[in-house]
Design an enzyme around this catalytic site. Structure first.
Site, mmCIF file in Angstrom:
data_model
loop_
_atom_site.group_PDB
_atom_site.id
_atom_site.type_symbol
_atom_site.label_atom_id
_atom_site.label_comp_id
_atom_site.label_asym_id
_atom_site.label_seq_id
_atom_site.Cartn_x
_atom_site.Cartn_y
_atom_site.Cartn_z
ATOM 1 N N TYR A 1 0.823 -1.214 0.000
ATOM 2 C CA TYR A 1 0.000 0.000 0.000
ATOM 3 C C TYR A 1 0.854 1.259 0.000
ATOM 4 C CZ TYR A 1 -4.269 -2.649 0.781
ATOM 5 O OH TYR A 1 -5.337 -3.501 0.626
ATOM 6 N N GLY B 1 4.672 1.178 -0.739
ATOM 7 C CA GLY B 1 5.697 1.093 -1.796
ATOM 8 C C GLY B 1 5.107 1.355 -3.174
ATOM 9 N N ASP C 1 9.304 -7.112 -5.083
ATOM 10 C CA ASP C 1 8.631 -7.789 -3.968
ATOM 11 C C ASP C 1 8.886 -9.286 -4.103
ATOM 12 O OD1 ASP C 1 5.970 -6.617 -2.143
ATOM 13 O OD2 ASP C 1 6.346 -8.781 -2.154
ATOM 14 N N ARG D 1 1.510 -10.368 -6.394
ATOM 15 C CA ARG D 1 1.369 -8.921 -6.220
ATOM 16 C C ARG D 1 2.063 -8.169 -7.368
ATOM 17 N NH1 ARG D 1 1.376 -6.143 -0.176
ATOM 18 N NH2 ARG D 1 -0.755 -5.493 -0.427
ATOM 19 N N THR E 1 3.053 -5.935 14.311
ATOM 20 C CA THR E 1 3.307 -6.139 15.736
ATOM 21 C C THR E 1 3.801 -7.560 15.941
ATOM 22 O OG1 THR E 1 1.528 -4.584 16.228
ATOM 23 C CG2 THR E 1 2.228 -6.027 18.020
ATOM 24 N N ASN F 1 1.149 9.458 14.162
ATOM 25 C CA ASN F 1 0.035 8.516 14.163
ATOM 26 C C ASN F 1 -0.634 8.447 15.531
ATOM 27 O OD1 ASN F 1 0.085 7.890 11.505
ATOM 28 N ND2 ASN F 1 0.868 5.809 11.717
ATOM 29 N N PHE G 1 -0.821 10.819 17.771
ATOM 30 C CA PHE G 1 -1.622 12.032 17.995
ATOM 31 C C PHE G 1 -2.933 11.982 17.204
ATOM 32 C CE2 PHE G 1 0.417 15.695 20.269
ATOM 33 C CZ PHE G 1 1.377 14.944 20.917
ATOM 34 N N LEU G 2 -2.863 11.508 15.960
ATOM 35 C CA LEU G 2 -4.096 11.426 15.155
ATOM 36 C C LEU G 2 -5.086 10.469 15.814
ATOM 37 C CD1 LEU G 2 -2.532 11.297 11.575
ATOM 38 C CD2 LEU G 2 -3.913 13.161 12.511
ATOM 39 N N CYS H 1 -2.121 0.577 10.758
ATOM 40 C CA CYS H 1 -1.018 1.284 11.422
ATOM 41 C C CYS H 1 -1.299 1.899 12.778
ATOM 42 C CB CYS H 1 -0.462 2.341 10.478
ATOM 43 S SG CYS H 1 0.324 1.575 9.055
HETATM 44 P P1 NAD Z 1 2.057 -4.195 2.854
HETATM 45 O O1 NAD Z 1 1.934 -5.415 3.664
HETATM 46 O O2 NAD Z 1 0.911 -3.760 1.995
HETATM 47 O O3 NAD Z 1 3.340 -4.303 1.885
HETATM 48 C C1 NAD Z 1 4.575 -4.789 2.302
HETATM 49 C C2 NAD Z 1 5.167 -5.606 1.156
HETATM 50 O O4 NAD Z 1 6.505 -5.968 1.495
HETATM 51 C C3 NAD Z 1 4.433 -6.924 0.870
HETATM 52 O O5 NAD Z 1 3.984 -6.946 -0.478
HETATM 53 C C4 NAD Z 1 5.487 -8.021 1.146
HETATM 54 O O6 NAD Z 1 5.395 -9.123 0.271
HETATM 55 C C5 NAD Z 1 6.773 -7.251 0.912
HETATM 56 N N1 NAD Z 1 7.939 -7.862 1.555
HETATM 57 C C6 NAD Z 1 8.062 -8.328 2.833
HETATM 58 N N2 NAD Z 1 9.314 -8.810 3.024
HETATM 59 C C7 NAD Z 1 9.999 -8.645 1.866
HETATM 60 C C8 NAD Z 1 11.325 -8.933 1.447
HETATM 61 N N3 NAD Z 1 12.220 -9.482 2.279
HETATM 62 N N4 NAD Z 1 11.675 -8.633 0.167
HETATM 63 C C9 NAD Z 1 10.791 -8.067 -0.682
HETATM 64 N N5 NAD Z 1 9.521 -7.770 -0.351
HETATM 65 C C10 NAD Z 1 9.124 -8.051 0.917
HETATM 66 O O7 NAD Z 1 2.439 -3.030 3.876
HETATM 67 P P2 NAD Z 1 2.167 -1.459 3.705
HETATM 68 O O8 NAD Z 1 0.783 -1.122 4.134
HETATM 69 O O9 NAD Z 1 2.655 -1.025 2.363
HETATM 70 O O10 NAD Z 1 3.138 -0.895 4.834
HETATM 71 C C11 NAD Z 1 4.540 -0.928 4.684
HETATM 72 C C12 NAD Z 1 5.154 -0.058 5.756
HETATM 73 O O11 NAD Z 1 4.716 1.303 5.602
HETATM 74 C C13 NAD Z 1 4.770 -0.454 7.193
HETATM 75 O O12 NAD Z 1 5.878 -0.232 8.021
HETATM 76 C C14 NAD Z 1 3.673 0.532 7.544
HETATM 77 O O13 NAD Z 1 3.615 0.786 8.926
HETATM 78 C C15 NAD Z 1 4.107 1.785 6.802
HETATM 79 N N6 NAD Z 1 3.017 2.719 6.424
HETATM 80 C C16 NAD Z 1 1.845 2.236 5.923
HETATM 81 C C17 NAD Z 1 0.844 3.132 5.512
HETATM 82 C C18 NAD Z 1 -0.464 2.654 4.936
HETATM 83 O O14 NAD Z 1 -1.330 3.480 4.685
HETATM 84 N N7 NAD Z 1 -0.665 1.375 4.688
HETATM 85 C C19 NAD Z 1 1.082 4.511 5.580
HETATM 86 C C20 NAD Z 1 2.302 4.955 6.086
HETATM 87 C C21 NAD Z 1 3.280 4.047 6.499
HETATM 88 C C1 UGA Z 2 -3.253 6.993 8.879
HETATM 89 C C2 UGA Z 2 -2.728 8.432 8.901
HETATM 90 O O1 UGA Z 2 -3.806 9.336 8.651
HETATM 91 C C3 UGA Z 2 -1.633 8.621 7.859
HETATM 92 O O2 UGA Z 2 -1.093 9.938 7.962
HETATM 93 C C4 UGA Z 2 -0.525 7.585 8.096
HETATM 94 O O3 UGA Z 2 0.465 7.689 7.094
HETATM 95 C C5 UGA Z 2 -1.132 6.185 8.049
HETATM 96 O O4 UGA Z 2 -2.187 6.087 9.056
HETATM 97 C C6 UGA Z 2 -0.159 5.100 8.365
HETATM 98 O O5 UGA Z 2 0.875 5.341 8.957
HETATM 99 O O6 UGA Z 2 -0.538 3.976 8.037
HETATM 100 P P1 UGA Z 2 -4.971 5.628 7.374
HETATM 101 O O7 UGA Z 2 -4.921 4.637 8.479
HETATM 102 O O8 UGA Z 2 -4.766 5.155 5.988
HETATM 103 O O9 UGA Z 2 -3.878 6.784 7.608
HETATM 104 O O10 UGA Z 2 -6.385 6.365 7.403
HETATM 105 P P2 UGA Z 2 -7.014 7.521 8.330
HETATM 106 O O11 UGA Z 2 -7.720 8.470 7.462
HETATM 107 O O12 UGA Z 2 -6.030 8.091 9.273
HETATM 108 O O13 UGA Z 2 -8.123 6.720 9.150
HETATM 109 C C7 UGA Z 2 -7.764 5.773 10.132
HETATM 110 C C8 UGA Z 2 -9.000 5.296 10.848
HETATM 111 O O14 UGA Z 2 -9.553 6.326 11.675
HETATM 112 C C9 UGA Z 2 -10.135 4.874 9.918
HETATM 113 O O15 UGA Z 2 -10.766 3.734 10.443
HETATM 114 C C10 UGA Z 2 -11.078 6.063 9.938
HETATM 115 O O16 UGA Z 2 -12.393 5.714 9.639
HETATM 116 C C11 UGA Z 2 -10.925 6.512 11.389
HETATM 117 N N1 UGA Z 2 -11.239 7.935 11.625
HETATM 118 C C12 UGA Z 2 -10.525 8.904 11.020
HETATM 119 C C13 UGA Z 2 -12.243 8.269 12.534
HETATM 120 O O17 UGA Z 2 -12.905 7.387 13.112
HETATM 121 N N2 UGA Z 2 -12.514 9.595 12.780
HETATM 122 C C14 UGA Z 2 -11.802 10.594 12.177
HETATM 123 O O18 UGA Z 2 -12.087 11.781 12.455
HETATM 124 C C15 UGA Z 2 -10.788 10.244 11.272
#
Ligand code: NAD
Ligand code: UGA
Length: 454
Positions: free
Chosen positions: A14, A16, A36, A41, A93, A223, A225-226, A275
């Protein structure tokens, strides 16, 4: 075509996928390869059906893919040619051993570092894109720089702040880009290289640079704080229900104070997503590790209130529906953790469905994008849950509808039609306060909203 800079991102999830797509779109002079270990994927990234649903993503992928954006499973080849390697693998986790249930499981990260070390034949810039505990970069540097090839790797922290459902816009116009580096000559030079990439489209005053530890900690704290704002307003929603105050009015007026601000004050059945919970628990673990139990307890309460708020959904349902929902069909509107995504990780809807099952109710789940993931998440109870693409069918003969995701399409349904097909009295539990409760009451529904007395 030869490219001056070659970027590789390990992890096509999500974060990358969309972040690299936008870098490639905005930097046609840079070659971007996303790799990956998950072949299906990568196949999906190379197809018409991308592995994630994100508004606007398809168009940007189409513009850049094959030009300077590539998706591959050939990780060694990508590492070899890269100047800058982003690591965006999952950091869930830990479920075992020391710190289980709180600490980050860093095995995927460490594997990636060792993989880079094994393959690289020249020093590279390694960018932490994943969310990581503060001081992870120190551990990574020890692994990477403990080589006998005489190579030097510079580790940067560049946490991602995008939210799912608005990822493309967040990436095109970020509030800020954060880059943490060592304040040494080589650290600052590496930092400048990454600044130059983002400066292709992000105004320079929004690219913030700090030391490594501030950058790593800022991500966890942002995160926390949000999420804390959501738990705060959700705790007040319960008080509103007892007192006759209306949580939406309270939040609106509070938000007009510019010191408080209006965002992230929407009361709900609780926050979900991959997250918030994971990152707060990680912060809690770190506070414990550094001998700060009071700080740990403060942040842990954010997660506890969130779980309590989600459990309150079925508690309130019982109170309203004559103390029994056993054998009653309940339509669950929405399973994604928020609107505009198919992602169901840590979705509060999952807990609601399980609470319904504990009361022997018969849940029927409908969602415009998340049914495949919902089926996966509910695999262990799949025989007791039904799934229905069409919300009208999901509501047929149901005793109640419970809105778990704030999809706009749910507010736009023909609620008269839904009412006429439901068992009576027909109950609606609006877990996101997106429906017009007065209009529904006029139709005949008994409506329960979050943070509003009856
Ligand atoms: P994800 O699970 O969607 O993607 C991670 C990918 O890494 C998977 O496709 C997996 O197959 C791959 N992977 C794992 N080990 C590997 C390896 N050794 N070599 C190559 N590929 C490998 O996770 P995500 O949601 O993209 O989150 C990734 C990181 O970003 C996490 O630390 C998360 O906390 C952070 N993050 C996520 C969001 C979000 O909105 N999802 C936002 C900000 C930060
Ligand atoms: C959140 C942060 O907003 C991003 O800045 C951060 O990069 C990301 O986590 C991450 O590190 O993964 P995300 O989880 O994708 O993003 O979505 P949000 O919009 O933050 O919503 C998170 C959850 O809170 C959802 O279930 C949403 O419905 C809920 N929410 C959000 C509420 O219940 N009330 C609100 O006012 C806002």
């Amino acid at each position: 075509m030869s490219f001056e800079t070659k970027i590789v991102c390990i992890g096509a999830g999500y974060v990358g996928g969309p972040t690299m797509t936008v870098i490639a779109d905005k930097c046609p002079d840079v070659k971007v390869t996303v790799v990956d270990i998950n072949q299906s994927r990568i196949d999906a990234w190379n197809s018409e059906n991308l592995p994630i649903f994100e508004p606007g993503l398809d168009d940007v992928v189409k513009r850049a893919r094959g030009r300077n954006l590539f998706f591959s499973t050939d990780i060694p080849a990508a590492i070899k040619e890269a100047d800058i390697i982003f690591v965006s693998v999952n950091t869930p986790t830990k479920t075992f051993g020391h710190g289980a249930g709180k600490a980050s499981d860093l095995q995927y990260w460490e594997k990636t570092a060792r993989n880079i070390l094994e393959i690289a034949d020249e020093g590279k810039i390694i960018v932490e894109k994943s969310t990581l505990p503060v001081r992870t970069a120190a551990a990574m540097e020890r692994i990477l720089n403990s080589n006998d090839k005489g190579l030097h790797f510079e580790v940067l922290s560049n946490p991602e702040f995008l939210a799912e459902g608005t990822a493309i816009n967040d990436l095109f116009e970020p509030d800020r880009v954060l880059i943490g580096s060592h304040q040494t000559e080589s650290g600052l030079a590496a930092c400048q290289k990454l600044v130059d990439v983002y400066a292709h489209w992000v105004p320079r005053d929004r690219i913030l640079t700090t030391n490594l530890w501030s950058s790593e900690l800022t991500k966890l704290t942002a995160n926390a704080f949000l999420a804390q704002r959501i738990s705060s307003i959700n705790s007040i929603s319960a008080l509103c229900e007892r007192t006759g105050a209306d949580v939406d009015e309270v939040a609106y007026v509070m938000g007009k104070d510019r010191r408080i601000g209006s965002k992230f004050l929407k009361a709900s059945i609780g926050f979900g997503g991959s997250c918030f919970k994971k990152d707060i628990l990680n912060l809690v673990y770190l506070c414990g590790y550094y001998g700060l139990p009071e700080v740990a307890a403060y942040w842990e309460s954010v997660v506890k209130i969130n779980e309590w708020q989600t459990h309150r959904v079925v508690d309130r349902m019982l109170e309203t529906m004559f103390n029994t929902i056993a054998g009653k069909k309940i339509a669950v509107f929405g399973f994604a953790f928020k609107a505009n995504t198919g992602d169901t990780r840590e979705s509060p809807a999952n807990l609601v469905v399980r609470d319904l099952l504990a009361e022997h109710a018969l849940p029927v789940v409908t969602d415009p994008k998340a049914i495949p993931d919902a089926k996966r998440d509910l695999k262990d109870v799949i025989e007791q849950v039904s799934f229905e693409e069409d919300p009208y069918k999901a509501a047929e003969d149901a005793h109640a509808v419970v809105v778990c995701t704030e999809w706009k399409c749910f507010a736009e349904l023909d609620w008269k039609r839904i009412y006429s097909s439901m068992a009576k009295p027909a109950f609606v539990f609006d877990g996101r306060n997106i429906l017009d409760a007065d209009a529904l009451r006029k139709i005949g529904f008994e409506v329960t909203s979050i943070g509003k007395g009856k």
